[in-house]
Design a protein around this motif. Structure first.
Motif, PDB file in Angstrom:
ATOM      1  N   LEU A 101     -28.734 -10.610 -23.395  1.00 40.14           N
ATOM      2  CA  LEU A 101     -29.398  -9.313 -23.481  1.00 40.14           C
ATOM      3  C   LEU A 101     -30.518  -9.380 -24.506  1.00 40.14           C
ATOM      4  CD1 LEU A 101     -29.210  -6.419 -22.352  1.00 40.14           C
ATOM      5  CD2 LEU A 101     -27.825  -5.842 -24.340  1.00 40.14           C
ATOM      6  N   ARG A 102     -31.668  -8.838 -24.170  1.00 37.38           N
ATOM      7  CA  ARG A 102     -32.826  -8.890 -25.053  1.00 37.38           C
ATOM      8  C   ARG A 102     -32.578  -8.111 -26.342  1.00 37.38           C
ATOM      9  NH1 ARG A 102     -37.713 -11.939 -24.399  1.00 37.38           N
ATOM     10  NH2 ARG A 102     -37.634 -12.739 -22.274  1.00 37.38           N
ATOM     11  N   ALA A 103     -32.951  -8.692 -27.462  1.00 37.14           N
ATOM     12  CA  ALA A 103     -32.821  -8.034 -28.767  1.00 37.14           C
ATOM     13  C   ALA A 103     -34.079  -7.230 -29.067  1.00 37.14           C
ATOM     14  CB  ALA A 103     -32.589  -9.070 -29.864  1.00 37.14           C
ATOM     15  N   SER A 104     -33.908  -6.138 -29.806  1.00 41.61           N
ATOM     16  CA  SER A 104     -35.037  -5.297 -30.196  1.00 41.61           C
ATOM     17  C   SER A 104     -35.473  -5.633 -31.614  1.00 41.61           C
ATOM     18  CB  SER A 104     -34.641  -3.820 -30.116  1.00 41.61           C
ATOM     19  OG  SER A 104     -33.688  -3.531 -31.129  1.00 41.61           O
ATOM     20  N   ASP A 105     -36.597  -5.043 -32.040  1.00 43.44           N
ATOM     21  CA  ASP A 105     -37.059  -5.224 -33.412  1.00 43.44           C
ATOM     22  C   ASP A 105     -36.029  -4.694 -34.402  1.00 43.44           C
ATOM     23  OD1 ASP A 105     -39.412  -6.396 -32.632  1.00 43.44           O
ATOM     24  OD2 ASP A 105     -40.529  -4.522 -32.573  1.00 43.44           O
ATOM     25  N   ALA A 106     -35.371  -3.580 -34.047  1.00 40.74           N
ATOM     26  CA  ALA A 106     -34.350  -3.021 -34.935  1.00 40.74           C
ATOM     27  C   ALA A 106     -33.178  -3.982 -35.094  1.00 40.74           C
ATOM     28  CB  ALA A 106     -33.865  -1.680 -34.396  1.00 40.74           C
ATOM     29  N   ASP A 107     -32.793  -4.681 -34.005  1.00 37.74           N
ATOM     30  CA  ASP A 107     -31.712  -5.667 -34.097  1.00 37.74           C
ATOM     31  C   ASP A 107     -32.101  -6.819 -35.015  1.00 37.74           C
ATOM     32  OD1 ASP A 107     -30.113  -4.267 -32.225  1.00 37.74           O
ATOM     33  OD2 ASP A 107     -31.210  -5.181 -30.573  1.00 37.74           O
ATOM     34  N   ARG A 108     -33.332  -7.294 -34.846  1.00 36.22           N
ATOM     35  CA  ARG A 108     -33.790  -8.395 -35.701  1.00 36.22           C
ATOM     36  C   ARG A 108     -33.842  -7.972 -37.164  1.00 36.22           C
ATOM     37  NH1 ARG A 108     -36.473  -9.922 -30.809  1.00 36.22           N
ATOM     38  NH2 ARG A 108     -37.950  -8.210 -30.959  1.00 36.22           N
ATOM     39  N   GLU A 109     -34.253  -6.729 -37.404  1.00 36.52           N
ATOM     40  CA  GLU A 109     -34.340  -6.257 -38.777  1.00 36.52           C
ATOM     41  C   GLU A 109     -32.951  -6.087 -39.389  1.00 36.52           C
ATOM     42  OE1 GLU A 109     -36.100  -5.608 -42.203  1.00 36.52           O
ATOM     43  OE2 GLU A 109     -37.156  -6.134 -40.349  1.00 36.52           O
ATOM     44  N   ARG A 110     -31.954  -5.667 -38.591  1.00 34.97           N
ATOM     45  CA  ARG A 110     -30.595  -5.560 -39.117  1.00 34.97           C
ATOM     46  C   ARG A 110     -30.068  -6.920 -39.562  1.00 34.97           C
ATOM     47  NH1 ARG A 110     -29.829  -1.463 -35.161  1.00 34.97           N
ATOM     48  NH2 ARG A 110     -29.159  -2.970 -33.601  1.00 34.97           N
ATOM     49  N   VAL A 111     -30.344  -7.944 -38.762  1.00 33.36           N
ATOM     50  CA  VAL A 111     -29.924  -9.292 -39.150  1.00 33.36           C
ATOM     51  C   VAL A 111     -30.653  -9.738 -40.415  1.00 33.36           C
ATOM     52  CG1 VAL A 111     -29.965 -11.717 -38.433  1.00 33.36           C
ATOM     53  CG2 VAL A 111     -29.286  -9.953 -36.804  1.00 33.36           C
ATOM     54  N   ALA A 112     -31.953  -9.423 -40.511  1.00 36.87           N
ATOM     55  CA  ALA A 112     -32.714  -9.795 -41.708  1.00 36.87           C
ATOM     56  C   ALA A 112     -32.149  -9.127 -42.956  1.00 36.87           C
ATOM     57  CB  ALA A 112     -34.188  -9.416 -41.524  1.00 36.87           C
ATOM     58  N   GLU A 113     -31.714  -7.868 -42.832  1.00 37.33           N
ATOM     59  CA  GLU A 113     -31.123  -7.168 -43.975  1.00 37.33           C
ATOM     60  C   GLU A 113     -29.829  -7.850 -44.420  1.00 37.33           C
ATOM     61  OE1 GLU A 113     -31.982  -4.722 -45.963  1.00 37.33           O
ATOM     62  OE2 GLU A 113     -33.935  -4.568 -45.026  1.00 37.33           O
ATOM     63  N   THR A 130     -32.948 -12.975 -27.941  1.00 36.30           N
ATOM     64  CA  THR A 130     -31.718 -12.441 -27.357  1.00 36.30           C
ATOM     65  C   THR A 130     -30.642 -12.313 -28.431  1.00 36.30           C
ATOM     66  OG1 THR A 130     -30.832 -14.626 -26.813  1.00 36.30           O
ATOM     67  CG2 THR A 130     -32.253 -13.571 -25.174  1.00 36.30           C
ATOM     68  N   TYR A 131     -29.574 -11.579 -28.079  1.00 37.32           N
ATOM     69  CA  TYR A 131     -28.432 -11.460 -28.992  1.00 37.32           C
ATOM     70  C   TYR A 131     -27.766 -12.816 -29.219  1.00 37.32           C
ATOM     71  CZ  TYR A 131     -28.665  -6.385 -28.587  1.00 37.32           C
ATOM     72  OH  TYR A 131     -29.056  -5.080 -28.637  1.00 37.32           O
ATOM     73  N   GLY A 132     -27.756 -13.643 -28.176  1.00 42.29           N
ATOM     74  CA  GLY A 132     -27.157 -14.965 -28.317  1.00 42.29           C
ATOM     75  C   GLY A 132     -27.839 -15.809 -29.377  1.00 42.29           C
ATOM     76  N   GLU A 133     -29.130 -15.588 -29.610  1.00 42.07           N
ATOM     77  CA  GLU A 133     -29.856 -16.318 -30.653  1.00 42.07           C
ATOM     78  C   GLU A 133     -29.654 -15.683 -32.022  1.00 42.07           C
ATOM     79  OE1 GLU A 133     -33.888 -16.386 -29.381  1.00 42.07           O
ATOM     80  OE2 GLU A 133     -33.494 -17.618 -27.615  1.00 42.07           O
ATOM     81  N   LEU A 134     -29.410 -14.367 -32.047  1.00 43.27           N
ATOM     82  CA  LEU A 134     -29.218 -13.680 -33.325  1.00 43.27           C
ATOM     83  C   LEU A 134     -27.812 -13.861 -33.882  1.00 43.27           C
ATOM     84  CD1 LEU A 134     -31.018 -10.235 -32.831  1.00 43.27           C
ATOM     85  CD2 LEU A 134     -31.692 -12.069 -34.377  1.00 43.27           C
ATOM     86  N   LYS A 193     -25.460  -1.705 -27.996  1.00 48.10           N
ATOM     87  CA  LYS A 193     -26.783  -1.476 -27.449  1.00 48.10           C
ATOM     88  C   LYS A 193     -26.726  -0.533 -26.267  1.00 48.10           C
ATOM     89  CE  LYS A 193     -31.159  -2.409 -27.435  1.00 48.10           C
ATOM     90  NZ  LYS A 193     -32.008  -2.017 -28.540  1.00 48.10           N
ATOM     91  N   ALA A 194     -27.564   0.469 -26.306  1.00 48.62           N
ATOM     92  CA  ALA A 194     -27.708   1.356 -25.155  1.00 48.62           C
ATOM     93  C   ALA A 194     -28.683   0.720 -24.178  1.00 48.62           C
ATOM     94  CB  ALA A 194     -28.231   2.717 -25.622  1.00 48.62           C
ATOM     95  N   PRO A 195     -28.773   1.202 -22.961  1.00 46.65           N
ATOM     96  CA  PRO A 195     -29.736   0.653 -22.024  1.00 46.65           C
ATOM     97  C   PRO A 195     -31.144   0.693 -22.585  1.00 46.65           C
ATOM     98  CG  PRO A 195     -28.209   2.125 -20.903  1.00 46.65           C
ATOM     99  CD  PRO A 195     -27.930   2.254 -22.356  1.00 46.65           C
ATOM    100  N   VAL A 196     -31.862  -0.370 -22.377  1.00 48.78           N
ATOM    101  CA  VAL A 196     -33.185  -0.513 -22.966  1.00 48.78           C
ATOM    102  C   VAL A 196     -34.223   0.097 -22.041  1.00 48.78           C
ATOM    103  CG1 VAL A 196     -34.887  -2.163 -23.794  1.00 48.78           C
ATOM    104  CG2 VAL A 196     -32.448  -2.604 -24.140  1.00 48.78           C
ATOM    105  N   GLY A 197     -35.112   0.920 -22.599  1.00 47.25           N
ATOM    106  CA  GLY A 197     -36.208   1.478 -21.829  1.00 47.25           C
ATOM    107  C   GLY A 197     -37.496   0.753 -22.130  1.00 47.25           C
ATOM    108  N   ASP A 198     -38.616   1.418 -21.964  1.00 46.18           N
ATOM    109  CA  ASP A 198     -39.894   0.759 -22.176  1.00 46.18           C
ATOM    110  C   ASP A 198     -40.341   0.814 -23.626  1.00 46.18           C
ATOM    111  OD1 ASP A 198     -40.602   3.370 -22.561  1.00 46.18           O
ATOM    112  OD2 ASP A 198     -41.978   3.495 -20.862  1.00 46.18           O
ATOM    113  N   GLY A 199     -39.527   1.378 -24.538  1.00 40.96           N
ATOM    114  CA  GLY A 199     -39.877   1.397 -25.951  1.00 40.96           C
ATOM    115  C   GLY A 199     -40.806   2.525 -26.337  1.00 40.96           C
ATOM    116  N   GLY A 200     -41.185   3.421 -25.396  1.00 38.45           N
ATOM    117  CA  GLY A 200     -42.076   4.511 -25.718  1.00 38.45           C
ATOM    118  C   GLY A 200     -41.318   5.701 -26.268  1.00 38.45           C
TER     119      GLY A 200
END
Length: 264
Positions: free
Chosen positions: A9-21, A49-53, A75-82
């Motif tokens: 499943l594709r990771a979002s910027d918020a997911d990457r930032e949580r890991v960075a924190e 992806t989550y598998g990489e995080l 993760k909720a269903p991912v939309g177009d980010g708008g």
């Protein structure tokens, strides 16, 4: 959904930032050395992806944990980010907050209700909407600050209307952020401040600030490399000219010696 159940499943910027924190906390606590931290942080910001995080924090405690545990991503269903994806139309996850000789924070991924009420007496609070979802296209934040302060943070593109009243206090308007973004919500700030203040400011979300910082750092490195390349080219040019210059100086010296020796 856990990271094991949906590694692709594709990771979002918020997911990457949580890991960075989590990685920053681990560095501060001595769980990671600087070299490990830098390697994992770079991998976090380039993960797709989550598998990489997931492997980056599997041996570290999650935020607020007291024992090591693998990080699970919901993760909720991912939309177009708008903005349309962030206006949920449901109930808020928090409808109010109180700070009496203390403080509170509402930030990260939360749902701002249609009406949020907050009170601060000799204390303070932060309502951060940069990563928040919105229960409605218009959200009202009612602030009461008595010898205290409240700070509201909104992302660019959100329209803000300030209607609060200050008595020996103030409601600060945010800097002009230009026209509202299409589909962005409207935030109305009202209430009362007595010997206190309510401020509203615009800030980029943390993930965007990090990307901007990285882009500026890369541009700085590219400019530095360009300057080094120019210096190397100039040194090479001088090196090519040196034999001719030395030959010219040698000819002049021989001419002077011949002149002194009467060969002229």
């Amino acid at each position: 959904m856990s990271d094991d159940a949906a590694p692709d499943l594709r990771a979002s910027d918020a997911d990457r930032e949580r890991v960075a924190e989590i990685l920053r906390d681990a560095l501060a606590e001595g769980r990671l050395v600087m070299e490990e931290f830098e390697e994992r942080l770079e991998a976090a910001y380039t993960a797709r992806t989550y598998g990489e995080l997931a492997p980056l924090t599997r041996d570290l405690p999650g935020a607020g944990a007291v024992a090591p545990a693998p990080v699970s991503f919901s993760k909720a269903p991912v939309g177009d980010g708008g903005w349309a994806d962030r206006i949920t139309g449901g109930a808020g996850s928090s409808t109010g907050a109180v700070a009496i000789l203390s403080g509170f924070e509402r930030k990260g991924r939360w749902t701002a209700p249609k009406r949020f009420s907050c009170f601060a007496f000799m204390g303070g609070g932060v309502i951060d909407l940069r990563d928040a979802d919105f229960a409605d296209r218009e959200v009202e934040i009612v602030c009461v600050a008595v010898m205290g302060g409240l700070q509201i943070v909104v992302p660019p593109g959100v329209e803000v209307v300030v209607r609060g009243i200050g008595v020996m206090g103030a409601f600060e308007h945010p800097a002009d952020g230009g026209p509202p973004a299409p589909g962005a919500p409207r935030v109305v700030v009202g209430g009362f401040a007595f010997w206190g203040g309510v401020g509203v400011e615009r800030k980029l979300p943390r993930a965007e600030r990090q990307r901007l910082k990285e882009r500026r750092r890369q541009e700085k490195l590219e400019r530095r490399e360009s300057r080094h390349e120019l210096r190397r080219a100039r040194r090479a040019e001088r090196h090519e000219l040196d034999p001719a210059r030395r030959a010219g100086r040698w000819d002049k010296q021989r001419e002077r010696e011949r002149y002194r020796g009467g060969e002229h």
